[in-house]
Design a protein around this motif. Structure first.
Motif, PDB file in Angstrom:
ATOM      1  N   ASP A  64      -0.977  52.981  25.973  1.00 45.16           N
ATOM      2  CA  ASP A  64      -0.319  52.781  25.427  1.00 45.16           C
ATOM      3  C   ASP A  64       0.896  51.514  26.631  1.00 45.16           C
ATOM      4  O   ASP A  64       1.824  51.333  26.015  1.00 45.16           O
ATOM      5  N   VAL A  65       0.014  51.615  28.255  1.00 44.72           N
ATOM      6  CA  VAL A  65       1.141  50.236  28.490  1.00 44.72           C
ATOM      7  C   VAL A  65       1.295  49.252  28.029  1.00 44.72           C
ATOM      8  O   VAL A  65       2.053  48.391  27.257  1.00 44.72           O
ATOM      9  N   VAL A  66      -0.183  48.738  27.310  1.00 46.85           N
ATOM     10  CA  VAL A  66      -0.461  47.424  26.906  1.00 46.85           C
ATOM     11  C   VAL A  66       0.740  46.942  25.585  1.00 46.85           C
ATOM     12  O   VAL A  66       0.910  46.952  25.046  1.00 46.85           O
ATOM     13  N   ILE A  67      -0.060  48.147  25.081  1.00 44.57           N
ATOM     14  CA  ILE A  67       0.826  48.748  23.359  1.00 44.57           C
ATOM     15  C   ILE A  67       2.634  48.024  23.494  1.00 44.57           C
ATOM     16  O   ILE A  67       3.265  47.219  22.962  1.00 44.57           O
ATOM     17  N   VAL A  68       3.067  48.992  24.936  1.00 45.89           N
ATOM     18  CA  VAL A  68       4.281  48.178  25.441  1.00 45.89           C
ATOM     19  C   VAL A  68       4.838  47.177  25.009  1.00 45.89           C
ATOM     20  O   VAL A  68       5.685  46.678  24.572  1.00 45.89           O
ATOM     21  N   LEU A  69       3.681  46.800  26.414  1.00 45.92           N
ATOM     22  CA  LEU A  69       3.867  44.790  27.228  1.00 45.92           C
ATOM     23  C   LEU A  69       4.230  44.239  25.187  1.00 45.92           C
ATOM     24  O   LEU A  69       4.452  43.468  25.355  1.00 45.92           O
ATOM     25  N   ILE A  70       3.406  44.694  24.626  1.00 49.12           N
ATOM     26  CA  ILE A  70       2.773  44.088  23.401  1.00 49.12           C
ATOM     27  C   ILE A  70       4.123  44.076  22.703  1.00 49.12           C
ATOM     28  O   ILE A  70       5.333  42.651  22.569  1.00 49.12           O
ATOM     29  N   ASP A  71       4.625  45.526  22.515  1.00 48.76           N
ATOM     30  CA  ASP A  71       5.983  45.383  21.234  1.00 48.76           C
ATOM     31  C   ASP A  71       6.984  44.852  22.126  1.00 48.76           C
ATOM     32  O   ASP A  71       7.678  44.399  21.053  1.00 48.76           O
ATOM     33  N   ARG A  72       7.318  44.679  23.277  1.00 48.91           N
ATOM     34  CA  ARG A  72       8.689  44.260  24.369  1.00 48.91           C
ATOM     35  C   ARG A  72       8.331  42.079  23.762  1.00 48.91           C
ATOM     36  O   ARG A  72       9.114  41.574  24.974  1.00 48.91           O
ATOM     37  N   GLY A  73       7.344  42.368  23.729  1.00 49.30           N
ATOM     38  CA  GLY A  73       7.147  41.084  23.490  1.00 49.30           C
ATOM     39  C   GLY A  73       6.870  40.383  25.494  1.00 49.30           C
ATOM     40  O   GLY A  73       6.269  38.950  26.065  1.00 49.30           O
ATOM     41  N   LEU A  74       6.041  40.798  26.610  1.00 40.52           N
ATOM     42  CA  LEU A  74       5.861  40.423  27.147  1.00 40.52           C
ATOM     43  C   LEU A  74       4.896  39.329  27.694  1.00 40.52           C
ATOM     44  O   LEU A  74       4.478  39.008  28.389  1.00 40.52           O
ATOM     45  N   ILE A  75       3.468  40.476  26.827  1.00 43.93           N
ATOM     46  CA  ILE A  75       2.812  39.644  27.042  1.00 43.93           C
ATOM     47  C   ILE A  75       1.827  39.619  24.906  1.00 43.93           C
ATOM     48  O   ILE A  75       2.336  40.277  24.149  1.00 43.93           O
ATOM     49  N   SER A  76       0.849  39.052  24.780  1.00 45.75           N
ATOM     50  CA  SER A  76       0.512  38.595  23.622  1.00 45.75           C
ATOM     51  C   SER A  76      -1.259  39.058  23.336  1.00 45.75           C
ATOM     52  O   SER A  76      -1.283  39.018  24.385  1.00 45.75           O
ATOM     53  N   PHE A  77      -1.117  39.560  21.833  1.00 49.40           N
ATOM     54  CA  PHE A  77      -2.081  40.567  22.174  1.00 49.40           C
ATOM     55  C   PHE A  77      -3.171  39.234  22.080  1.00 49.40           C
ATOM     56  O   PHE A  77      -4.427  39.761  22.757  1.00 49.40           O
ATOM     57  N   GLU A  78      -3.565  38.458  21.666  1.00 50.41           N
ATOM     58  CA  GLU A  78      -3.834  37.462  22.435  1.00 50.41           C
ATOM     59  C   GLU A  78      -4.521  36.738  23.548  1.00 50.41           C
ATOM     60  O   GLU A  78      -5.398  35.804  24.268  1.00 50.41           O
TER      61      GLU A  78
END
Length: 116
Positions: A64-78
């Motif tokens: 869930d943390v990873v998903i939130v970080l991706i959704d907020r643009g703080l990290i990229s899935f790539e």
């Protein structure tokens, strides 16, 4: 009598009912030292079991943390290592499949109720 292996400080490392390679001593079954060692071993086992029980919950929290970080643009899935991306994809697909099955079951129950 039990057969034991001690470390260089004389602390018990291993206890067995039969002689074994590396044993360094024997102890009376009724000894206080053996009772303390067994109690400590059981306590360690219980604590590790409780910790292990939380592992699956922790996996979901991290996901869930990873998903939130991706959704907020703080990290990229790539940005994630390939192995991590694959695991997240597998879990997302498994959850989607499960949610789809739950939806099918729910709809079937509704259909059955309406037919009554």
């Amino acid at each position: 009598m039990v057969y034991v292996q001690r470390d260089k400080n004389g602390l018990l490392l291993r206890v067995e009912a039969e002689p074994f390679d590396g044993m360094t001593d024997t102890l009376a079954v009724e000894s206080e030292e053996l009772a303390r060692w067994l109690a400590t071993k059981e306590e360690v086992h219980n604590r590790l079991s409780r910790l292990k029980e939380t592992d699956l919950d922790m996996v979901r929290v991290l996901e869930d943390v990873v998903i939130v970080l991706i959704d907020r643009g703080l990290i990229s899935f790539e940005d994630l290592p390939l192995a991590a991306r694959r695991k997240l994809d597998e879990r997302a697909l498994a959850r989607a499949d499960l949610e789809g099955l739950v939806g099918v079951v729910t709809q079937s129950v509704r259909d059955c109720r309406q037919g009554d």
